[in-house]
Design an enzyme around this catalytic site. Structure first.
Site, short mmCIF file in Angstrom:
data_model
loop_
_atom_site.label_atom_id
_atom_site.label_comp_id
_atom_site.label_asym_id
_atom_site.label_seq_id
_atom_site.Cartn_x
_atom_site.Cartn_y
_atom_site.Cartn_z
N HIS A 9 0.82 -1.22 0.00
CA HIS A 9 0.00 0.00 0.00
C HIS A 9 0.86 1.27 0.00
CE1 HIS A 9 0.92 -1.26 4.06
NE2 HIS A 9 0.75 -0.01 4.47
N HIS A 99 27.09 -2.85 -12.60
CA HIS A 99 28.02 -3.55 -11.70
C HIS A 99 27.38 -4.76 -11.02
CE1 HIS A 99 31.06 -0.03 -10.99
NE2 HIS A 99 30.71 -0.16 -12.26
N ARG A 133 34.99 -8.18 -14.46
CA ARG A 133 35.27 -8.34 -13.02
C ARG A 133 33.97 -8.37 -12.21
NH1 ARG A 133 35.73 -2.88 -14.03
NH2 ARG A 133 35.20 -1.43 -12.35
C1 RB5 Z 1 4.13 0.20 5.47
O1 RB5 Z 1 3.56 1.08 6.37
C2 RB5 Z 1 5.63 0.38 5.43
O2 RB5 Z 1 6.20 -0.11 6.60
C3 RB5 Z 1 6.20 -0.31 4.24
O3 RB5 Z 1 5.63 0.21 3.08
C4 RB5 Z 1 7.69 -0.17 4.03
O4 RB5 Z 1 8.11 1.15 4.09
C5 RB5 Z 1 8.54 -1.07 4.84
O5 RB5 Z 1 9.77 -1.09 4.73
#
Ligand code: RB5
Length: 144
Positions: A9, A99, A133
């Site tokens: 989200h 890289h 490399r």
């Molecule tokens: C969700 O609130 C948030 O924790 C997630 O989108 C993210 O940023 C986590 O690393």
């Protein structure tokens, strides 16, 4: 190359913007969700896209978003064969491909503006792995 895109989200809005951008450029992609702003658990999206990219890890690519980009990058990198790069600049997008042969691009939907994100995506998709490399180093990672 088959391109997948996914977010939780926190990355949903930027995912939708990137989808419009890709469509304008006639770049095909497969959206693995999430499809609303309802709260979801980012490791599940990271697992979903990692599994898809691993069907052909040298050819398939992923764009993976959460609020910060950090959670999804940690989760995606738990999958052997995934090289997920948390990127917030065009320079890092470039280096992640040249890289590190990164196969998943991670960004933070609450961190990055859409115009910068579009440039990052373009760079990520158009930059070739340099090999040499760097190939040795990537192989050493894959031996873990
Ligand atoms: C969700 O609130 C948030 O924790 C997630 O989108 C993210 O940023 C986590 O690393």
């Amino acid at each position: 190359m088959t391109l997948f895109i996914a977010s939780d989200h926190g990355g949903f809005e930027l995912k939708e913007e990137i989808k419009s951008f890709l469509s304008q450029k006639n770049i095909l992609f497969d959206d693995l969700g999430t499809h609303t702003t309802e709260s979801v658990n980012y490791p599940e999206l990271a697992q979903k896209i990692s599994q898809k990219v691993l069907e052909n890890p040298s050819k398939n690519r992923g764009i993976l978003l959460c609020g910060s980009g950090i959670g999804v990058s940690i989760a995606a990198n738990r999958h052997k064969g995934i090289r997920a790069a948390l990127v917030d600049s065009v320079t890092l997008a470039h280096l992640s491909r040249e890289h590190n042969d990164a196969n998943i691009l991670c960004m933070g939907g609450r961190i990055i503006g859409k115009e910068v994100a579009f440039e990052i995506v373009t760079t990520f998709l158009n930059t070739e792995f340099q090999g040499g490399r760097h190939q040795t180093r990537v192989e050493l990672i894959e031996e873990y």
